[in-house]
Write a protein that holds these residues in place. Structure first.
Motif, PDB file in Angstrom:
ATOM      1  N   GLU A   1     -55.982  78.449  72.717  1.00 59.43           N
ATOM      2  CA  GLU A   1     -55.667  77.184  73.235  1.00 59.43           C
ATOM      3  C   GLU A   1     -56.559  76.139  73.181  1.00 59.43           C
ATOM      4  O   GLU A   1     -56.247  74.850  73.058  1.00 59.43           O
TER       5      GLU A   1
ATOM      6  N   GLN B   1     -55.997  74.672  69.806  1.00 57.97           N
ATOM      7  CA  GLN B   1     -54.991  73.853  69.532  1.00 57.97           C
ATOM      8  C   GLN B   1     -55.273  72.211  70.008  1.00 57.97           C
ATOM      9  O   GLN B   1     -54.729  71.431  69.698  1.00 57.97           O
ATOM     10  N   ARG B   2     -55.896  72.411  71.168  1.00 58.02           N
ATOM     11  CA  ARG B   2     -56.375  71.228  71.793  1.00 58.02           C
ATOM     12  C   ARG B   2     -57.016  70.232  70.882  1.00 58.02           C
ATOM     13  O   ARG B   2     -56.946  69.112  70.623  1.00 58.02           O
TER      14      ARG B   2
ATOM     15  N   LEU C   1     -47.803  80.141  71.488  1.00 56.20           N
ATOM     16  CA  LEU C   1     -48.572  79.056  70.998  1.00 56.20           C
ATOM     17  C   LEU C   1     -47.770  78.294  70.034  1.00 56.20           C
ATOM     18  O   LEU C   1     -48.194  77.050  69.743  1.00 56.20           O
TER      19      LEU C   1
ATOM     20  N   SER D   1     -49.862  69.665  77.372  1.00 58.52           N
ATOM     21  CA  SER D   1     -50.705  70.192  77.916  1.00 58.52           C
ATOM     22  C   SER D   1     -52.232  69.549  77.889  1.00 58.52           C
ATOM     23  O   SER D   1     -53.228  69.600  78.582  1.00 58.52           O
TER      24      SER D   1
ATOM     25  N   PRO E   1     -47.676  71.575  73.743  1.00 58.47           N
ATOM     26  CA  PRO E   1     -48.966  71.498  73.382  1.00 58.47           C
ATOM     27  C   PRO E   1     -49.643  69.869  73.568  1.00 58.47           C
ATOM     28  O   PRO E   1     -50.797  69.874  74.103  1.00 58.47           O
TER      29      PRO E   1
END
Length: 314
Positions: A59, A62-63, A21, A154, A151
């Motif tokens: 995840e 993080q987004r 990450l 993504s 990140p």
């Protein structure tokens, strides 16, 4: 990797998840204590390991952070999208100052990621280029890639997956990232390795950008590499290996199902032997030949390749 209690599902320790990450292990522990976004699997008594659903929640968090949410809002969003089984864990009202200090690195990466995302969404090429250059200069190539650039890519890809409108932002950012990684790759007059490292992708892999990041990182360590950014057909790759006689061959696979382990037999024929590495999450460790070493993440790959080729750190 190990297996959690009562299941065959692969699990990861905190250090591996942190590298994946692009955050510090202390940040993951803070998110676990404060928001309940921690590992749910236990092995070897007291050791806790992250399963796929645990990583999926991180995840999602993080987004949300990249979209401008606060840490608490991002954690709440992740738990709403992927609820944990069992009773919820209470949120800590306040974190000690030393724990806040441990999060400084994550906050820096989050700030840089938000600025990069904002510039990309505005289609401001100049701002994107400056942000990429500043981020790489401030963090270094691989920390910038794992903690900020990948990140953001993504998150933008997930935001417009399957849609035409908005995809231009992802394409614009990808072009700028390619250029930034090339600019961050110094041309070596006297590399420390006498034979190069050949970096490439499996023939069906579409995403070669991680190999550009790895090549830039190796060049920063004065390790010479020969990069094929366009995935080569198996027969062409085999010829390239025979002609360049590399000390090591690193083949990247991002997506499961596209990596054929028979490719290593093709590239290892001939009198000149090379160390063989499978790099990326697309490889199945159980199917790799004994002579092929798995590199699960780019920072670990750079360290391992340097050790194998020259034996010592700079």
């Amino acid at each position: 990797m190990g297996a959690g209690s009562g299941t065959e599902e692969p699990t990861l320790p905190v250090a591996s998840v942190a590298r994946r990450l692009g955050v510090a292990p202390s940040t993951l522990r803070t998110w676990d204590r404060r928001y309940g976004l921690g590992p749910s699997r236990h092995t070897d008594g007291r050791h806790r390991r992250y399963g796929s659903s645990d990583i999926g929640r991180l995840e999602l968090m993080q987004r949300a952070l990249l979209s401008g949410a606060s840490t608490a809002e991002a954690a709440r969003y992740a738990l709403e999208q992927m609820p944990r089984s069992g009773p919820p864990q209470p949120e800590e009202p306040e974190e000690p100052p030393e724990a806040e200090a441990a999060d400084d690195g994550h906050e820096v990466r989050s700030r840089l990621a938000r600025r990069l995302s904002t510039a990309a969404l505005a289609m401001d090429v100049g701002a994107v280029q400056r942000m990429l250059a500043d981020t790489i200069a401030e963090l270094g190539v691989l920390p910038a890639w794992t903690g900020v650039i990948e990140p953001v890519l993504s998150a933008l890809g997930a935001r417009w997956r399957g849609a035409s409108a908005g995809a231009e932002v992802e394409y614009l950012l990808a072009e700028c990232v390619f250029a930034a990684l090339v600019r961050a790759t110094p041309v070596l007059d006297e590399p420390r390795n006498t034979r190069p490292v050949l970096l490439g992708c499996v023939p069906e892999e579409r995403d070669s950008m991680p190999m550009y990041a790895l090549a830039a990182s190796l060049a920063g360590r004065r390790i010479g590499a020969q990069l094929f950014g366009v995935p080569l057909p198996a027969e062409v790759l085999a010829v390239a290996v025979r002609r360049s006689a590399p000390a090591a061959v690193v083949l990247w696979a991002q997506r499961r199902g596209v990596a054929d382990t028979r490719l290593f037999a093709r590239v290892s024929r001939g009198r000149q032997r090379s160390r063989l590495f499978a790099c990326g999450p697309g490889w199945d460790p159980a199917t790799l030949p004994d002579k092929v070493e798995l590199l699960t993440d780019l920072p670990g790959a750079a360290d391992r390749i340097e050790h194998v080729l020259v034996g010592t750190r700079r």
